[in-house]
Design a protein around this motif. Structure first.
Motif, short mmCIF file in Angstrom:
data_model
loop_
_atom_site.label_atom_id
_atom_site.label_comp_id
_atom_site.label_asym_id
_atom_site.label_seq_id
_atom_site.Cartn_x
_atom_site.Cartn_y
_atom_site.Cartn_z
N LEU B 303 5.97 -3.93 -15.23
CA LEU B 303 5.57 -4.75 -14.08
C LEU B 303 5.00 -3.86 -12.97
N PRO B 304 4.24 -4.43 -12.04
CA PRO B 304 3.66 -3.62 -10.96
C PRO B 304 4.72 -2.89 -10.16
N VAL B 305 4.39 -1.67 -9.75
CA VAL B 305 5.36 -0.77 -9.12
C VAL B 305 4.78 -0.27 -7.81
N MET B 306 5.60 -0.24 -6.76
CA MET B 306 5.15 0.37 -5.51
C MET B 306 5.84 1.72 -5.36
N ILE B 307 5.10 2.72 -4.89
CA ILE B 307 5.67 4.06 -4.71
C ILE B 307 5.30 4.59 -3.32
N CYS B 308 6.11 5.53 -2.82
CA CYS B 308 5.69 6.27 -1.63
C CYS B 308 5.90 7.74 -1.91
N SER B 309 5.11 8.60 -1.26
CA SER B 309 5.16 10.00 -1.64
C SER B 309 5.12 10.94 -0.44
N GLU B 310 5.45 12.20 -0.72
CA GLU B 310 5.48 13.25 0.29
C GLU B 310 4.09 13.48 0.89
N ASP B 311 3.04 13.28 0.12
CA ASP B 311 1.71 13.49 0.68
C ASP B 311 1.14 12.24 1.35
N GLY B 312 2.02 11.30 1.70
CA GLY B 312 1.61 10.21 2.58
C GLY B 312 0.98 9.02 1.89
N ILE B 313 1.24 8.85 0.61
CA ILE B 313 0.63 7.75 -0.13
C ILE B 313 1.63 6.61 -0.29
N ASN B 334 8.67 8.68 3.68
CA ASN B 334 9.94 9.08 3.08
C ASN B 334 10.69 7.94 2.41
N SER B 335 10.50 6.72 2.87
CA SER B 335 11.14 5.60 2.20
C SER B 335 10.40 4.32 2.56
N PHE B 336 10.60 3.30 1.75
CA PHE B 336 9.99 2.01 2.07
C PHE B 336 10.88 0.93 1.49
N ASP B 337 10.64 -0.31 1.90
CA ASP B 337 11.37 -1.42 1.33
C ASP B 337 10.46 -2.64 1.33
N ILE B 338 10.52 -3.39 0.24
CA ILE B 338 9.74 -4.62 0.14
C ILE B 338 10.69 -5.77 0.48
N ASP B 339 10.23 -6.67 1.33
CA ASP B 339 11.05 -7.82 1.70
C ASP B 339 11.25 -8.70 0.47
N GLN B 340 12.52 -8.94 0.11
CA GLN B 340 12.81 -9.71 -1.10
C GLN B 340 12.32 -11.16 -0.96
N GLN B 341 12.54 -11.73 0.22
CA GLN B 341 12.20 -13.13 0.42
C GLN B 341 10.69 -13.32 0.54
N ASN B 342 10.07 -12.37 1.20
CA ASN B 342 8.64 -12.49 1.44
C ASN B 342 7.98 -11.17 1.08
N PRO B 343 7.69 -10.98 -0.22
CA PRO B 343 7.28 -9.65 -0.68
C PRO B 343 5.94 -9.18 -0.13
N SER B 344 5.28 -9.99 0.68
CA SER B 344 4.04 -9.47 1.27
C SER B 344 4.34 -8.48 2.38
N ASN B 345 5.60 -8.47 2.85
CA ASN B 345 5.96 -7.57 3.94
C ASN B 345 6.60 -6.29 3.41
N VAL B 346 6.10 -5.18 3.89
CA VAL B 346 6.64 -3.88 3.50
C VAL B 346 6.91 -3.09 4.77
N ILE B 347 8.07 -2.42 4.80
CA ILE B 347 8.36 -1.55 5.94
C ILE B 347 8.52 -0.15 5.40
N CYS B 348 7.94 0.85 6.05
CA CYS B 348 8.17 2.20 5.55
C CYS B 348 8.37 3.19 6.69
N SER B 349 9.10 4.25 6.39
CA SER B 349 9.40 5.26 7.40
C SER B 349 8.51 6.47 7.17
N LEU B 350 7.91 6.94 8.26
CA LEU B 350 7.00 8.08 8.18
C LEU B 350 7.68 9.33 8.74
N GLU B 351 7.28 10.47 8.22
CA GLU B 351 7.89 11.74 8.60
C GLU B 351 7.78 11.99 10.12
N TRP B 352 6.67 11.56 10.70
CA TRP B 352 6.44 11.85 12.12
C TRP B 352 7.09 10.80 13.01
#
Lengths: 743, 361
Positions: B303-313, B334-352
């Motif tokens: 199934l489709p997979v979302m990833i986040c990486s050290e080089d900012g992708i 550094n991390s992200f999370d997809i909203d379970q109820q509304n998967p169009s929303n993604v929150i992610c934390s950036l190094e800076w």
């Protein structure tokens, strides 16, 4: 970088103890005087600031006997406080010592540390982009000899860089803009201005904007309108007078009777804040409907002045929407309009209507405003409060056609003579440096007033258009250890970034732009990073990968490996040593692993080993000297099964493992004897000999080799009973006999 | 490489936080319009770690979302792993720390998001050194924690005793270290570690993992560490893992030792078509899909997979297709999370020191 001093302190009362050593250390600051004697380019003000006192909360009850001070991360000092041992030898709570960190005040009060870090993060991309464009431009200009490197898009690049940096300096705390326009509010509060942004905009207008210096005076007028309030703290300003008057305005019934009303308006007019002046003029009592009929002439005069003000010709490209004044781009048009406008003022000044104006304050106030507009030097001087304001008023009303830095500089000198200042604001010093076309002074003022971030980024603007500045800043200097001023300041900034745990990762961007020392310092920086946490370690390794620092990568992997190994995380330790391909250390830890595998031989521990042995893989390169562990584990497993009673088949498997282990070139010699001693049971197998003749011969040869090796001084004796060798030899001999008979 | 902007509109908002973000998770909302997030902060100026519940206002007057802090809990040490369980109205949070403790927090979203510490395990011997990963069982009362010390612990929190009891499932005595963990079913979970290894555990079977995946398919090349595992509730036979060198792979337990490499090491692709060459910090199945029904996708397909990486992708990978890049930041994600109820929303934390909130539409 690490001034640490240790000395006794005689203070008896520990609660009153303060960090006197800091003051001592400040005085001892190295290189302040000696460097400047040798022509140092980083000026440090000789007048030392008042000594700061930082109370230490160490909570020790006993008297302090010793102190040790060293740098910690960032602006913190680490102070180790040692208590004197109690005299009667008893041990109390609170004896011993304590380590406390003292955060030294972060220099600039106007910018918080979090905001500073946000600037540091944000400036990485514009800086890196400009560097890559510079490299592209310079390699292009090398190919085509004739074209100058700095034309075409170059100014666009510089301007883009400057705008990107400028956008970072906006303070996020913007005051809410009132929805309704209050007729009595003469000054509106926008975003809180900062000196740093004011300084950057000065550099931008003088260095980055494509040199069209004829607009500069008008740019300075706008600049002062935005930032005049910054001077209020140390100097009297038009802005502060306006703010004061604004407070009084609410309670004033008849504004035109208040001499301050006229005073403030003249001042605002002198520095060109036309909208404010016109708005204030319209507060004049003669505009009220109930008074209009009585004060018709008076109102006509006020309105005439207001109209003249709003029609003031300005030599500039364009105005923000809603700003008063009329813009002229071409000089002849402007001169024509200017002469016409002054003619109108003169006409109004000498008109007969003034005699019909009954209100004295209005008459005098308006006429003095006309004098300002006519450029009367005395009027301008008395309407302004510091030299910059006077300077700006000269541009506006006396010499609107001033062109060129030289004449701007002499005008500034004259203004300073007329309005000398007791102490210079950091922005004033910067302006003088810029107008004086003295790159060293500009740099020094940037460093003194705004710190290393400013200097490292401002150099890009200083060198943008001036060959002289470029030569000065790029020239390699003996007194700086062979590096240029540009590199020096980048290194200083990178050093600041490196000392903070959250910003060290962006220091490499600046270090790699330093040709001489950057790479070495980058290697040192990466080697110094802590290895305990995997995430941080991997971030360091990623930076190494980006800059192809393979030897640093393998070094920090080795450090991490040994660290994990020492803390009992054998799997992690092994993994990192394997990644570093550190065969030497892998061989060393093999001994320990061998012992552990030998000792902990139970089903449960096999499960634990399983994971590690999987990690080993079978490739001899990645496993170091450890791939034999795989077979050794199998051998031990089979041996164990013999104990369990699954006799002959297991015994055969064990023999096969034993032979392949002994044949394996990677099997260290020191393990031979323990291995053979372990297999005594196999050699003395009761039912029939398990090893054939050639197998037995192989083992005998190995044993012979081992006896020879024992004579060498570097041989490591295994911890076996002294008769082990003999019993193995005997067993092998017996087995050989039985095997020959069988064959 | 495909870019998201050209194909479907994507709104991205970056919100500076002035504090380092160790982890970020959505909380299941009480009502469909509400959105709450749990954020693990580390304030470098004061050296203080904390977890905060923030109300995410997707559309205030200005069109960018705002975060309004609701409540805060001070942690004894920095957060190494943060997971949430979706029970309403009191979502549970499990927070593991670098000092080796585990904290179960409950947040009452109806009454202003007040956060209370329900229970804590911090005794010596729970983990030696940091807890590297933790996972809460969905809707359940159990939590599994793993560390590089090789310990696998199961923490039960039934009843309201503030001291938690835990059961040691396994102790590898440091010979193996674990860096990721994920529940698959009420009794099964998967762990990941060094050398791209994955272990499959069943708490009914004691004495070690029931199945092991040897991550040695990239023999000779540099190996790596698994940083994150995800298991889709409808595809429990497949473990999805992300780790070093931009590696994202799936292990189908039915297919023994052959991994399905989605990206990175061992794909045999030309290096320039690689999505990322650095650490993949987190992987999650992306439930936001335009296809009518995921059950239409063959069960052998990942199934489709979302990833986040050290080089900012931040990107979505689908097997056999060009990856879809959602974000390319100048710093690490550094991390992200997809909203379970509304998967169009993604929150992610950036190094800076900032958060990014993405809305796909």
């Amino acid at each position: 970088m690490n001034p640490s001093s240790t000395f006794a302190n005689p203070l008896e009362n520990p609660n009153a103890f303060r960090l006197h050593s800091l003051i001592y250390w400040q005085k001892e600051m190295p290189g302040v005087s000696s460097d400047s004697a040798r022509g140092a380019l980083v000026p440090l003000s000789p007048e030392s600031p008042a000594a700061a006192v930082y109370p230490l909360r160490h909570g020790l009850k006993s008297p302090i006997s010793r102190l040790s001070i060293s740098w910690s991360r960032g602006n913190s000092l680490r102070v180790s406080v040692f208590a004197a041992p109690s005299s009667d030898g008893s041990v109390n709570d609170g004896d011993g010592g304590k380590v406390v960190e003292v955060k030294l005040g972060g220099g600039d009060g106007e910018i918080s540390e979090a905001h500073w870090r946000r600037m540091a993060y944000g400036s990485v991309s514009p800086f890196a982009l400009l560097q890559s464009r510079k490299n592209a431009v310079s390699s292009l200009s090398k190919m085509s000899m004739n074209s100058s490197p700095y034309d075409g898009d170059w100014w666009d690049y510089i301007m883009e860089y400057s705008k990107d940096i400028n956008a970072l300096l906006v303070n996020k705390k913007t005051a809410s803009v009132p929805v309704l326009d209050d007729p009595k509010s003469v000054i509106t509060k926008g975003e809180e201005p900062t000196s740093l942004k004011a300084a950057w905009e000065l550099l931008e207008m003088f260095y980055a904007e494509k040199p069209s210096h004829s607009w500069l005076p008008e740019r300075l007028v706008d600049w002062l309108a935005d930032y005049d309030s910054l001077f209020s703290g140390t100097h009297p300003t038009v802005h502060s007078k306006l703010v004061d008057f604004q407070k009084e305005l609410v309670n004033l019934q008849v504004v035109e009777d208040d001499p301050k009303y006229w005073e403030v308006m003249s001042s605002a007019l002198a520095v060109g804040w036309l909208n404010i002046v016109v708005k204030m003029l319209r507060l004049h009592g003669s505009y009220r409907l109930d008074q209009l009929s009585n004060r018709e002439t008076e109102n006509g005069l006020v309105e005439a002045v207001a109209v003249l003000i709003s029609k003031m010709p300005r030599m500039r490209l364009e105005h923000e929407a809603g700003k008063l004044g009329e813009c002229y781009k071409a000089k002849p048009d402007f001169v024509k309009a200017w002469e016409k406008w002054r003619g109108q003022i003169n006409k109004l000044d000498s008109s007969a209507f003034w005699f019909q104006c009954a209100h004295q304050q209005t008459r005098e106030g308006l006429r003095s405003m006309l004098q300002i507009m006519l450029g009367n030097a005395n009027s301008l001087c008395s309407a302004t409060y510091n030299w910059i304001e006077l300077y700006i008023s000269h541009f506006l009303y006396m010499r609107p056609l001033t062109v060129g830095l030289e004449s701007m500089y002499s005008l500034a000198q004259k203004s300073i003579q007329l309005k000398p200042m007791a102490s210079a604001h950091r922005l004033m010093g910067l302006i003088i440096g810029i107008l004086g076309e003295n790159t060293e002074v500009v740099l020094a003022e940037c460093l003194k007033g705004f710190g290393p971030w400013m200097v490292a980024h401002a150099i890009e603007l200083l060198t943008a258009g001036s060959d002289h500045a470029e030569m000065l800043l790029h020239e390699e200097r003996q007194n700086l250890g062979g590096i240029s001023i540009e590199e020096l300041h980048r290194l200083v900034y990178a050093q600041v970034l490196s000392s903070f745990p959250l910003t060290w990762q962006i220091a490499p961007i600046y270090l790699i732009s330093c040709m001489k020392h950057g790479m070495v310092l980058l290697q040192i920086l990466l080697s110094k990073q802590p290895v305990q946490d995997n995430q941080l370690l991997l971030k360091s390794i990623e930076i190494c990968r980006l800059y192809e620092l393979h030897s640093v990568t393998s070094n920090i992997m080795k450090i991490a490996g040994v660290h994990h190994w020492k803390h009992g995380r054998k799997g992690s330790g092994f993994f990192w040593l394997q990644q570093a391909r550190d065969e030497y250390r892998l061989n060393r830890i093999a001994l320990q692993l061998f012992d552990s595998v030998g000792k902990t031989i139970s089903d449960e521990s096999f499960k634990q080993w399983e994971g590690l042995i999987q990690l080993l893989g079978s490739d001899s390169k990645t496993a170091g000297g450890l791939e034999f562990l795989h077979k050794y584990r199998d051998f031990k497993k089979s041996l164990r099964q013999i104990h369990d009673g699954k006799a002959t088949d297991s015994a055969r498997q064990a023999v096969e493992s034993l032979i392949s282990l002994m044949k394996s070139p990677s099997m260290p010699q020191r393990f031979w004897l323990p291995l053979l001693y372990d297999s005594l049971k196999l050699l003395n197998w009761k039912e029939r000999p398990l090893l054939n003749v050639s197998q037995t011969n192989l083992l005998l040869n190995k044993l012979q080799e081992l006896s020879m090796a024992r004579l060498r001084p570097d041989f490591i004796e295994s911890e076996l009973p002294p008769r082990a060798l003999n019993s193995v030899r005997l067993a092998l001999g017996t087995n050989l006999g039985r095997a020959i008979l069988e064959e | 490489m495909a870019f998201a902007e050209s194909q479907n509109p994507l709104r991205v908002h970056r919100i500076p936080q002035s504090r380092y973000i160790d982890a970020v998770r959505w909380l299941s909302p009480v009502s469909p319009s509400d959105r709450f997030a749990a954020i693990a902060y580390f304030d470098a100026d004061t050296n203080s770690p904390s977890i905060e519940i923030a109300y995410v206002d997707p559309n205030p007057q200005s069109s960018s979302p705002t975060l309004t802090p609701q409540s805060s809990w001070t942690s004894p040490s920095r957060i190494s792993s943060l997971k949430t369980a979706h029970s309403t109205p009191q979502p549970l949070l499990a927070a593991a720390t670098f000092s080796g403790s585990l904290h179960i927090l409950a947040s009452d979203l109806i009454n202003g998001g007040v956060m209370e510490s329900e229970a804590t395990v911090s005794e010596l011997g729970f983990h030696s050194g940091p807890v590297s990963a933790v996972d809460l069982r969905e809707g359940g009362t159990e939590c599994v924690s793993v560390g590089e010390d090789g310990r696998v612990n199961l923490v039960c929190f039934v009843g309201d005793s503030s001291k938690l009891s835990y059961r040691r499932i396994f102790d590898a005595n440091g010979l193996v270290g674990y860096t990721a963990v994920k529940w698959a079913s009420p009794s099964e979970f998967a762990t990941g570690g060094y050398g791209f290894g994955i272990q499959w555990w069943d708490q009914r079977t004691s004495g070690g993992p029931v199945l092991q995946f040897k991550g040695n398919w990239c023999q000779g090349k540099t190996s790596g560490i698994v940083h994150s595992i995800d298991i889709h509730p409808s595809r429990k036979h497949t473990c999805l893992a992300g780790g070093s060198s931009g590696t994202v792979f799936a292990w189908d337990r039915r297919a023994a030792q052959q991994p399905i490499v989605l990206s990175g090491a061992g794909t045999g692709e030309a290096p320039n078509s690689l999505l990322s060459e650095s650490e993949v910090w987190e992987v999650q199945y992306d439930r936001y899909t335009r296809r009518s029904n995921i059950s239409n996708i063959s069960s052998t397909r990942i199934l489709p997979v979302m990833i986040c990486s050290e080089d900012g992708i931040l990107a979505v990978i689908e097997q056999g297709e060009e990856p879809l890049e959602l974000l390319a930041e100048p710093c690490a994600i550094n991390s992200f999370d997809i909203d379970q109820q509304n998967p169009s929303n993604v929150i992610c934390s950036l190094e800076w020191e900032s958060l990014a909130i993405l809305t796909r539409s």
